[in-house]
Design an enzyme around this catalytic site. Sequence first.
Site, PDB file in Angstrom:
ATOM      1  N   GLY A 163       0.624  -5.266   0.818  1.00  0.00           N
ATOM      2  CA  GLY A 163      -0.573  -5.275  -0.037  1.00  0.00           C
ATOM      3  C   GLY A 163      -0.269  -5.807  -1.420  1.00  0.00           C
ATOM      4  N   ALA A 183       0.858  -1.176   0.000  1.00  0.00           N
ATOM      5  CA  ALA A 183       0.000   0.000   0.000  1.00  0.00           C
ATOM      6  C   ALA A 183       0.896   1.228   0.000  1.00  0.00           C
ATOM      7  CB  ALA A 183      -0.866  -0.010   1.256  1.00  0.00           C
ATOM      8  N   GLU A 204       4.493  -5.718   7.127  1.00  0.00           N
ATOM      9  CA  GLU A 204       3.625  -4.751   7.811  1.00  0.00           C
ATOM     10  C   GLU A 204       3.958  -4.568   9.296  1.00  0.00           C
ATOM     11  OE1 GLU A 204       0.964  -6.092   4.333  1.00  0.00           O
ATOM     12  OE2 GLU A 204       2.608  -6.886   5.539  1.00  0.00           O
ATOM     13  N   GLU A 261      -0.586  -9.429  -0.976  1.00  0.00           N
ATOM     14  CA  GLU A 261      -2.011  -9.715  -0.762  1.00  0.00           C
ATOM     15  C   GLU A 261      -2.776  -9.658  -2.091  1.00  0.00           C
ATOM     16  OE1 GLU A 261      -3.222  -8.186   3.598  1.00  0.00           O
ATOM     17  OE2 GLU A 261      -2.180  -6.686   2.365  1.00  0.00           O
TER      18      GLU A 261
HETATM   19  N1  T1G Z   1       4.621   3.488   0.058  1.00  0.00           N
HETATM   20  C1  T1G Z   1       5.081   4.724  -0.293  1.00  0.00           C
HETATM   21  N2  T1G Z   1       6.372   4.983  -0.687  1.00  0.00           N
HETATM   22  C2  T1G Z   1       7.199   3.932  -0.728  1.00  0.00           C
HETATM   23  C3  T1G Z   1       6.790   2.619  -0.373  1.00  0.00           C
HETATM   24  C4  T1G Z   1       5.430   2.415   0.020  1.00  0.00           C
HETATM   25  N3  T1G Z   1       4.955   1.215   0.346  1.00  0.00           N
HETATM   26  N4  T1G Z   1       7.861   1.805  -0.503  1.00  0.00           N
HETATM   27  C5  T1G Z   1       8.887   2.569  -0.923  1.00  0.00           C
HETATM   28  N5  T1G Z   1       8.497   3.840  -1.060  1.00  0.00           N
HETATM   29  C6  T1G Z   1       9.312   4.968  -1.538  1.00  0.00           C
HETATM   30  C7  T1G Z   1      10.462   5.309  -0.593  1.00  0.00           C
HETATM   31  O1  T1G Z   1      10.058   6.180   0.418  1.00  0.00           O
HETATM   32  C8  T1G Z   1      11.461   5.944  -1.546  1.00  0.00           C
HETATM   33  O2  T1G Z   1      11.053   7.247  -1.770  1.00  0.00           O
HETATM   34  C9  T1G Z   1      11.267   5.147  -2.828  1.00  0.00           C
HETATM   35  O3  T1G Z   1       9.963   4.557  -2.719  1.00  0.00           O
HETATM   36  C10 T1G Z   1      12.274   4.052  -3.000  1.00  0.00           C
HETATM   37  O4  T1G Z   1      12.289   3.253  -1.848  1.00  0.00           O
HETATM   38  C11 T1G Z   1      -2.655  -3.355   2.946  1.00  0.00           C
HETATM   39  C12 T1G Z   1      -1.259  -1.780   4.628  1.00  0.00           C
HETATM   40  C13 T1G Z   1      10.322  -1.782  -1.703  1.00  0.00           C
HETATM   41  C14 T1G Z   1      12.173  -2.947  -0.560  1.00  0.00           C
HETATM   42  O5  T1G Z   1       6.493  -2.070   3.957  1.00  0.00           O
HETATM   43  O6  T1G Z   1      10.663  -1.965   2.010  1.00  0.00           O
HETATM   44  O7  T1G Z   1       0.904  -2.870   2.254  1.00  0.00           O
HETATM   45  O8  T1G Z   1      12.923   8.450  -0.710  1.00  0.00           O
HETATM   46  O9  T1G Z   1      14.608   3.907  -1.101  1.00  0.00           O
HETATM   47  O10 T1G Z   1      15.951   0.485  -0.984  1.00  0.00           O
HETATM   48  O11 T1G Z   1      -1.596  -4.958   4.187  1.00  0.00           O
HETATM   49  O12 T1G Z   1      11.163   0.584  -0.207  1.00  0.00           O
HETATM   50  O13 T1G Z   1      12.933   8.079  -3.156  1.00  0.00           O
HETATM   51  O14 T1G Z   1      11.270   9.633  -2.112  1.00  0.00           O
HETATM   52  O15 T1G Z   1      13.321   2.090   0.083  1.00  0.00           O
HETATM   53  O16 T1G Z   1      15.209  -0.207  -3.290  1.00  0.00           O
HETATM   54  C15 T1G Z   1       3.991  -2.755   3.065  1.00  0.00           C
HETATM   55  C16 T1G Z   1       8.157  -0.734   2.043  1.00  0.00           C
HETATM   56  C17 T1G Z   1       3.236  -1.475   3.137  1.00  0.00           C
HETATM   57  C18 T1G Z   1       7.511  -2.058   1.821  1.00  0.00           C
HETATM   58  C19 T1G Z   1      12.605  -0.931  -2.011  1.00  0.00           C
HETATM   59  N6  T1G Z   1       5.172  -2.574   2.246  1.00  0.00           N
HETATM   60  N7  T1G Z   1       9.212  -0.480   1.092  1.00  0.00           N
HETATM   61  O17 T1G Z   1      13.755  -0.630  -1.298  1.00  0.00           O
HETATM   62  O18 T1G Z   1      14.170   1.730  -2.251  1.00  0.00           O
HETATM   63  S1  T1G Z   1       1.860  -1.621   4.214  1.00  0.00           S
HETATM   64  C20 T1G Z   1       6.344  -2.239   2.768  1.00  0.00           C
HETATM   65  C21 T1G Z   1      10.398  -1.114   1.174  1.00  0.00           C
HETATM   66  C22 T1G Z   1       0.725  -2.548   3.358  1.00  0.00           C
HETATM   67  C23 T1G Z   1      -1.346  -3.875   3.379  1.00  0.00           C
HETATM   68  C24 T1G Z   1      -0.497  -2.926   4.141  1.00  0.00           C
HETATM   69  C25 T1G Z   1      11.451  -0.687   0.209  1.00  0.00           C
HETATM   70  C26 T1G Z   1      11.587  -1.602  -1.026  1.00  0.00           C
HETATM   71  P1  T1G Z   1      12.080   8.389  -1.946  1.00  0.00           P
HETATM   72  P2  T1G Z   1      13.658   2.762  -1.172  1.00  0.00           P
HETATM   73  P3  T1G Z   1      14.883   0.329  -1.983  1.00  0.00           P
END
Ligand code: T1G
Length: 682
Positions: free
Chosen positions: A102, A63, A125, A105
């Site tokens: 998500g 998400a 999450e 999911e």
């Molecule tokens: N939402 C918004 N921005 C995100 C994002 C996300 N989920 N993931 C990454 N970004 C932005 C980040 O801030 C950065 O921005 C750019 O993307 C590159 O990321 C319904 C509710 C995917 C492994 O927890 O672990 O789904 O700084 O520098 O090192 O159940 O990002 O360039 O402006 O980290 O290559 C669950 C979170 C969400 C994954 C890539 N998902 N992301 O790593 O790049 S909750 C996560 C990561 C959810 C559902 C629930 C990592 C990555 P900027 P980066 P990276």
Amino acid sequence: MSDVVGYEVRGRIAVVTIDNPPVNALGHAVRVGLIEQIDRAVADDAAGAIVLIGAGRTFPAGADIREFDQPPRDPHLLTILDSFDAVEKPIVAALHGTALGGGLELTLGCHFRVAAPGARVGTPEVKLGIFPGAAGTQRLPRVAGLDHALELIVMGEPIGAAKALDYGIVDEIIEGDLLDGAIAFAEKVLEDGTPRPISSEPKEGIGTPEQFAEVIQKYRDLAARRMRGQESPLEAIESVLDGLRMPYEQAVAADRERFPRCKDSDQSKALRYAFFAEREAAKIPGVGKEIQPRPVETGAVIGAGTMGGGIIMCFADSGIPVTAIETSQEALDRGRIDEAEMARRVALISTSLDYSDVGGADLIIEAAFEDLELKKEIFAQLDGVAKPGAILATNTSYMDINQIAAATGRPEDVIGLHFFVPANVMKMLEVVRTDTSSPEAVATGMRVARAFGKVGGLAGVSHGFVANRSRAPLVREAIFLVEEGATPAQIDQVLRDFGLPMGVLAVSDLSGIDVSWRMRQSLAHLRDPEERYVHLADRLCEMGRFGRKTGSGWYTYGDGGSLPVPDPEVDEIAAAVAAEQGIERRQIDDAEILHRCLYAAVNEGAKIVEEGVALRASDIDIMWQYGFGFPRWRGGIMYHADRVGLPEVLARVEEFHAAHGKLWQPSALLCDLAASGGSFTG
Ligand code: T1G
């Protein structure tokens, strides 16, 4: 038509492509686009099946976390993937990059999943203080079995494609072009008339909580041990249990109540802050994408002691050949490079007594004894042998690197790379920029942090840079509190209860109380006589109580043991020192202990930001998390101070200033922000 979700038909397969860089986060526009394009595919007679794929570097990584602080907007991701259950046409998810949260999911709503060999899947999450909120806690156990599902959901670590295949999450690994492979897979499903598995349907034999009591207890214990104090792993387990206790629809309804409660919790807000603060720490004004880091294909380390040995392992762990330099063969043989580790990495590690053997290294890191003159000598020598363009770095944890750089003819190529103990384990790497370090040198330092699998944080030159300088007042106050009547055990318990992995005095015993004692001795000429001094710590060292390595320090360690045992002798020594210093001893309550320890660090942190030694307060928080194990679900010391409220923090600091003098001089930044209603971390 959606501009973030594409649609085309290849043969008789509809291809729906999510294109929302950088990580295809499932923001509102993507969700709307998904519904549109799936409806289109369902209505499209030319399409017999559907492939769902992500454009760019990854399948949706979850998400959009930035939307969490906004009011929820329909369609909810759950609505979308539940609607897939009713879609007659097979939907095949094609995974590459990181299909997380998500994103995973969404694939569980699809009927089949294929993956590129390098794909990783997971439900991280809990690291954001929530749990999979789009039925992942219901569908994943039905697809992968309860144990594997709990492993992913409670621990939050992603797994590779091969393991995902093994867990039954992925149906096939696609070698070669992923889209072509996914289309071929969908074609075969159509040809074979393979029934569409619906992961929301009750899975025969999914079992009951009683049947799985042992597995569930295993993950409760793991969560308590690895994520002590964090609520979301336990909420996640409850959600999974609901999936065993009630029909899918009821369990999902229960989640619709549980999820917002988690998302709006202080812990989740702190963890989301930490997520973005960590990414912000990598952004350095003047050292942007336009600045090319220098390549680091070979390395060298001067000094193979405790820190040097760990740094050598960092090079080898990341596949970079490294030369270890020591002053004597005996020192090399004594070098702290673990035999087994050495064997595994022997091809990458070479040793030498001759500085000229580092002439070809791209990066040379000095990790010698903490002596300024010695380090200046070493850098002068390195200046004579290192190739042009090599980066020269020192691992000093507090010395004036400007002076070290000045010992060379290439100060622009000198930086600090301050590792934390143990160097090959702790994830923090403080990159110290001197008054002369070039943007390329800094960019290279930050890139090396990523290459070593660490989090880089920028610091300016100051005594102890950012991390140690902000932590030193906490240690100081803990020592003063023992002088005033608190016991080491009481102080450490207060900090552990707050969430720190270990008490500050137990940590001092582990790393050696004598390390900072020797530093104080070498800097005695700089001591301000008006400032209160840590006499008790000196006294312990004068008595040979250096900590674990001498069997006693703030605690005693029977027979070389590692468990700290309270030692009444320390209270006697403290009472004697207090008497000598005219300090009145008293009962001290836990609140005072916590506030003096934390707010001393916060006040110093504010001074560090105000002086520009740190770019932002959030960098300090990231350093405390990855350098000192500060609980991520509390955000960090600066974030915590903001949550308490800066006027209240300032009031306590002023109180301690009145009671304990100069060391508690409130930071101007703290005063300004408290007065203006501002905050450190925005
Ligand atoms: N939402 C918004 N921005 C995100 C994002 C996300 N989920 N993931 C990454 N970004 C932005 C980040 O801030 C950065 O921005 C750019 O993307 C590159 O990321 C319904 C509710 C995917 C492994 O927890 O672990 O789904 O700084 O520098 O090192 O159940 O990002 O360039 O402006 O980290 O290559 C669950 C979170 C969400 C994954 C890539 N998902 N992301 O790593 O790049 S909750 C996560 C990561 C959810 C559902 C629930 C990592 C990555 P900027 P980066 P990276």
